[in-house]
Design a protein around this motif. Structure first.
Motif, PDB file in Angstrom:
ATOM      1  N   THR A  55     105.058 -76.569 -11.990  1.00 52.15           N
ATOM      2  CA  THR A  55     106.096 -75.432 -11.908  1.00 52.15           C
ATOM      3  C   THR A  55     105.434 -74.267 -10.803  1.00 52.15           C
ATOM      4  O   THR A  55     105.897 -74.225  -9.770  1.00 52.15           O
ATOM      5  CB  THR A  55     106.824 -74.981 -12.960  1.00 52.15           C
ATOM      6  OG1 THR A  55     107.414 -75.796 -13.686  1.00 52.15           O
ATOM      7  CG2 THR A  55     107.553 -73.657 -12.877  1.00 52.15           C
ATOM      8  N   VAL A  56     104.283 -73.916 -11.351  1.00 53.02           N
ATOM      9  CA  VAL A  56     103.592 -72.938 -10.316  1.00 53.02           C
ATOM     10  C   VAL A  56     103.267 -73.438  -8.908  1.00 53.02           C
ATOM     11  O   VAL A  56     103.641 -72.954  -7.783  1.00 53.02           O
ATOM     12  CB  VAL A  56     102.448 -72.485 -10.962  1.00 53.02           C
ATOM     13  CG1 VAL A  56     101.407 -71.548 -10.020  1.00 53.02           C
ATOM     14  CG2 VAL A  56     102.384 -71.744 -12.310  1.00 53.02           C
ATOM     15  N   VAL A  57     102.710 -74.715  -8.837  1.00 48.47           N
ATOM     16  CA  VAL A  57     102.429 -75.390  -7.353  1.00 48.47           C
ATOM     17  C   VAL A  57     103.859 -75.455  -6.690  1.00 48.47           C
ATOM     18  O   VAL A  57     103.784 -75.339  -5.472  1.00 48.47           O
ATOM     19  CB  VAL A  57     101.608 -76.367  -7.625  1.00 48.47           C
ATOM     20  CG1 VAL A  57     101.375 -77.203  -6.388  1.00 48.47           C
ATOM     21  CG2 VAL A  57      99.905 -76.506  -8.223  1.00 48.47           C
ATOM     22  N   ASN A  58     104.788 -76.067  -7.286  1.00 46.85           N
ATOM     23  CA  ASN A  58     105.869 -76.261  -6.528  1.00 46.85           C
ATOM     24  C   ASN A  58     106.555 -75.072  -6.129  1.00 46.85           C
ATOM     25  O   ASN A  58     107.126 -74.858  -4.925  1.00 46.85           O
ATOM     26  CB  ASN A  58     106.883 -77.053  -7.477  1.00 46.85           C
ATOM     27  CG  ASN A  58     106.399 -78.649  -7.446  1.00 46.85           C
ATOM     28  OD1 ASN A  58     106.060 -78.918  -6.588  1.00 46.85           O
ATOM     29  ND2 ASN A  58     106.804 -79.244  -8.475  1.00 46.85           N
ATOM     30  N   LYS A  59     106.393 -74.054  -6.932  1.00 45.83           N
ATOM     31  CA  LYS A  59     106.951 -72.608  -6.730  1.00 45.83           C
ATOM     32  C   LYS A  59     106.149 -72.095  -5.493  1.00 45.83           C
ATOM     33  O   LYS A  59     106.845 -71.441  -4.391  1.00 45.83           O
ATOM     34  CB  LYS A  59     106.747 -71.876  -7.865  1.00 45.83           C
ATOM     35  CG  LYS A  59     107.443 -70.337  -7.553  1.00 45.83           C
ATOM     36  CD  LYS A  59     107.365 -69.734  -9.006  1.00 45.83           C
ATOM     37  CE  LYS A  59     108.568 -68.676  -9.139  1.00 45.83           C
ATOM     38  NZ  LYS A  59     108.391 -68.034 -10.494  1.00 45.83           N
ATOM     39  N   PHE A  60     105.037 -72.174  -5.385  1.00 44.12           N
ATOM     40  CA  PHE A  60     103.836 -71.717  -4.323  1.00 44.12           C
ATOM     41  C   PHE A  60     104.379 -72.333  -2.964  1.00 44.12           C
ATOM     42  O   PHE A  60     104.469 -71.919  -1.845  1.00 44.12           O
ATOM     43  CB  PHE A  60     102.464 -72.193  -4.709  1.00 44.12           C
ATOM     44  CG  PHE A  60     101.393 -71.691  -3.524  1.00 44.12           C
ATOM     45  CD1 PHE A  60     100.818 -70.721  -3.754  1.00 44.12           C
ATOM     46  CD2 PHE A  60     101.291 -72.478  -2.605  1.00 44.12           C
ATOM     47  CE1 PHE A  60      99.981 -70.130  -2.619  1.00 44.12           C
ATOM     48  CE2 PHE A  60     100.440 -72.349  -1.632  1.00 44.12           C
ATOM     49  CZ  PHE A  60      99.602 -71.118  -1.616  1.00 44.12           C
ATOM     50  N   ILE A  61     104.642 -73.820  -3.214  1.00 47.30           N
ATOM     51  CA  ILE A  61     105.097 -74.438  -2.067  1.00 47.30           C
ATOM     52  C   ILE A  61     106.234 -73.843  -1.408  1.00 47.30           C
ATOM     53  O   ILE A  61     106.574 -73.858  -0.279  1.00 47.30           O
ATOM     54  CB  ILE A  61     105.042 -76.078  -2.036  1.00 47.30           C
ATOM     55  CG1 ILE A  61     103.690 -76.449  -2.496  1.00 47.30           C
ATOM     56  CG2 ILE A  61     105.754 -76.633  -0.879  1.00 47.30           C
ATOM     57  CD1 ILE A  61     103.422 -77.810  -3.035  1.00 47.30           C
ATOM     58  N   GLY A  62     107.405 -73.670  -2.270  1.00 48.26           N
ATOM     59  CA  GLY A  62     108.480 -73.101  -1.757  1.00 48.26           C
ATOM     60  C   GLY A  62     108.443 -71.837  -1.187  1.00 48.26           C
ATOM     61  O   GLY A  62     109.120 -71.613  -0.005  1.00 48.26           O
ATOM     62  N   ILE A  63     107.678 -70.809  -1.857  1.00 45.26           N
ATOM     63  CA  ILE A  63     107.494 -69.392  -1.211  1.00 45.26           C
ATOM     64  C   ILE A  63     106.745 -69.538   0.125  1.00 45.26           C
ATOM     65  O   ILE A  63     107.036 -68.917   1.334  1.00 45.26           O
ATOM     66  CB  ILE A  63     106.431 -68.789  -2.134  1.00 45.26           C
ATOM     67  CG1 ILE A  63     107.171 -68.494  -3.531  1.00 45.26           C
ATOM     68  CG2 ILE A  63     106.088 -67.492  -1.411  1.00 45.26           C
ATOM     69  CD1 ILE A  63     106.639 -67.659  -4.533  1.00 45.26           C
ATOM     70  N   ALA A  64     105.704 -70.527   0.400  1.00 43.65           N
ATOM     71  CA  ALA A  64     105.015 -70.711   1.527  1.00 43.65           C
ATOM     72  C   ALA A  64     105.863 -71.352   2.534  1.00 43.65           C
ATOM     73  O   ALA A  64     105.537 -71.488   3.769  1.00 43.65           O
ATOM     74  CB  ALA A  64     103.755 -71.526   1.168  1.00 43.65           C
ATOM     75  N   GLU A  65     107.310 -72.154   2.487  1.00 43.07           N
ATOM     76  CA  GLU A  65     108.042 -72.639   3.061  1.00 43.07           C
ATOM     77  C   GLU A  65     107.466 -73.625   3.902  1.00 43.07           C
ATOM     78  O   GLU A  65     107.445 -73.949   4.996  1.00 43.07           O
ATOM     79  CB  GLU A  65     108.712 -71.607   4.073  1.00 43.07           C
ATOM     80  CG  GLU A  65     109.523 -70.538   3.355  1.00 43.07           C
ATOM     81  CD  GLU A  65     110.043 -69.763   4.137  1.00 43.07           C
ATOM     82  OE1 GLU A  65     109.753 -69.512   5.540  1.00 43.07           O
ATOM     83  OE2 GLU A  65     110.868 -68.786   3.928  1.00 43.07           O
ATOM     84  N   VAL A  66     106.743 -74.707   3.147  1.00 38.21           N
ATOM     85  CA  VAL A  66     105.908 -75.828   3.537  1.00 38.21           C
ATOM     86  C   VAL A  66     106.994 -76.795   3.549  1.00 38.21           C
ATOM     87  O   VAL A  66     107.500 -77.491   2.424  1.00 38.21           O
ATOM     88  CB  VAL A  66     104.740 -75.999   2.858  1.00 38.21           C
ATOM     89  CG1 VAL A  66     103.959 -77.370   3.434  1.00 38.21           C
ATOM     90  CG2 VAL A  66     103.720 -74.787   2.923  1.00 38.21           C
ATOM     91  N   PRO A  67     107.224 -77.538   4.643  1.00 35.94           N
ATOM     92  CA  PRO A  67     108.272 -78.845   4.729  1.00 35.94           C
ATOM     93  C   PRO A  67     107.613 -80.082   3.898  1.00 35.94           C
ATOM     94  O   PRO A  67     106.148 -80.131   3.926  1.00 35.94           O
ATOM     95  CB  PRO A  67     108.259 -79.185   6.346  1.00 35.94           C
ATOM     96  CG  PRO A  67     107.704 -77.915   6.850  1.00 35.94           C
ATOM     97  CD  PRO A  67     106.966 -77.316   6.053  1.00 35.94           C
ATOM     98  N   SER A  68     108.316 -80.758   3.267  1.00 40.62           N
ATOM     99  CA  SER A  68     107.958 -81.666   2.278  1.00 40.62           C
ATOM    100  C   SER A  68     107.091 -82.655   3.089  1.00 40.62           C
ATOM    101  O   SER A  68     106.165 -83.319   2.533  1.00 40.62           O
ATOM    102  CB  SER A  68     109.169 -82.357   1.493  1.00 40.62           C
ATOM    103  OG  SER A  68     109.696 -83.000   2.442  1.00 40.62           O
ATOM    104  N   ASN A  69     107.256 -83.044   4.368  1.00 38.09           N
ATOM    105  CA  ASN A  69     106.324 -84.025   4.857  1.00 38.09           C
ATOM    106  C   ASN A  69     105.093 -83.389   5.363  1.00 38.09           C
ATOM    107  O   ASN A  69     104.125 -84.216   5.720  1.00 38.09           O
ATOM    108  CB  ASN A  69     107.083 -84.493   6.285  1.00 38.09           C
ATOM    109  CG  ASN A  69     107.145 -83.453   7.318  1.00 38.09           C
ATOM    110  OD1 ASN A  69     107.379 -82.103   7.133  1.00 38.09           O
ATOM    111  ND2 ASN A  69     107.451 -83.842   8.497  1.00 38.09           N
ATOM    112  N   LYS A  70     104.873 -82.187   5.189  1.00 38.68           N
ATOM    113  CA  LYS A  70     103.543 -81.567   5.339  1.00 38.68           C
ATOM    114  C   LYS A  70     102.716 -81.529   4.224  1.00 38.68           C
ATOM    115  O   LYS A  70     101.538 -80.882   3.845  1.00 38.68           O
ATOM    116  CB  LYS A  70     103.597 -80.052   6.082  1.00 38.68           C
ATOM    117  CG  LYS A  70     104.244 -80.318   7.200  1.00 38.68           C
ATOM    118  CD  LYS A  70     103.164 -80.790   8.550  1.00 38.68           C
ATOM    119  CE  LYS A  70     103.919 -80.783   9.715  1.00 38.68           C
ATOM    120  NZ  LYS A  70     102.981 -81.151  11.039  1.00 38.68           N
TER     121      LYS A  70
END
Length: 87
Positions: A55-70
């Motif tokens: 959950t923490v890692v996925n939240k981090f990726i969401g906040i950083a606005e990283v596209p899923s293909n990256k």
């Protein structure tokens, strides 16, 4: 100069710290650097919180606005959850 930077997280990270590190990751990516993201679970009760770690890692990726293909797939190595965010 290195081609990537590493950011370490903990499962107990606060919202403000998570946001700060996500902004830093976005700056690294804007400069053309990849970001190695690692979350290590320590022994004992914390080691049992694998769901919270995801959950923490996925939240981090969401906040950083990283596209899923990256984003490389999340990978467990013993008690460390890691991934790589491409620039």
């Amino acid at each position: 100069m290195s081609k990537s930077k590493e950011i370490q997280l903990t499962v107990n990270i606060g919202e403000a710290d998570l946001s700060r590190k996500a902004r830093q990751a976005a700056k690294f990516r804007d400069k053309g650097l990849g970001v190695s993201l690692k979350l290590r679970l320590r022994r004992g009760r914390e080691a049992e919180r694998t769901g919270d770690a995801m959950t923490v890692v996925n939240k981090f990726i969401g906040i950083a606005e990283v596209p899923s293909n990256k984003v490389n797939p999340l990978k467990w190595n013993d008690t460390t959850l890691s991934t790589f965010l491409h620039p």
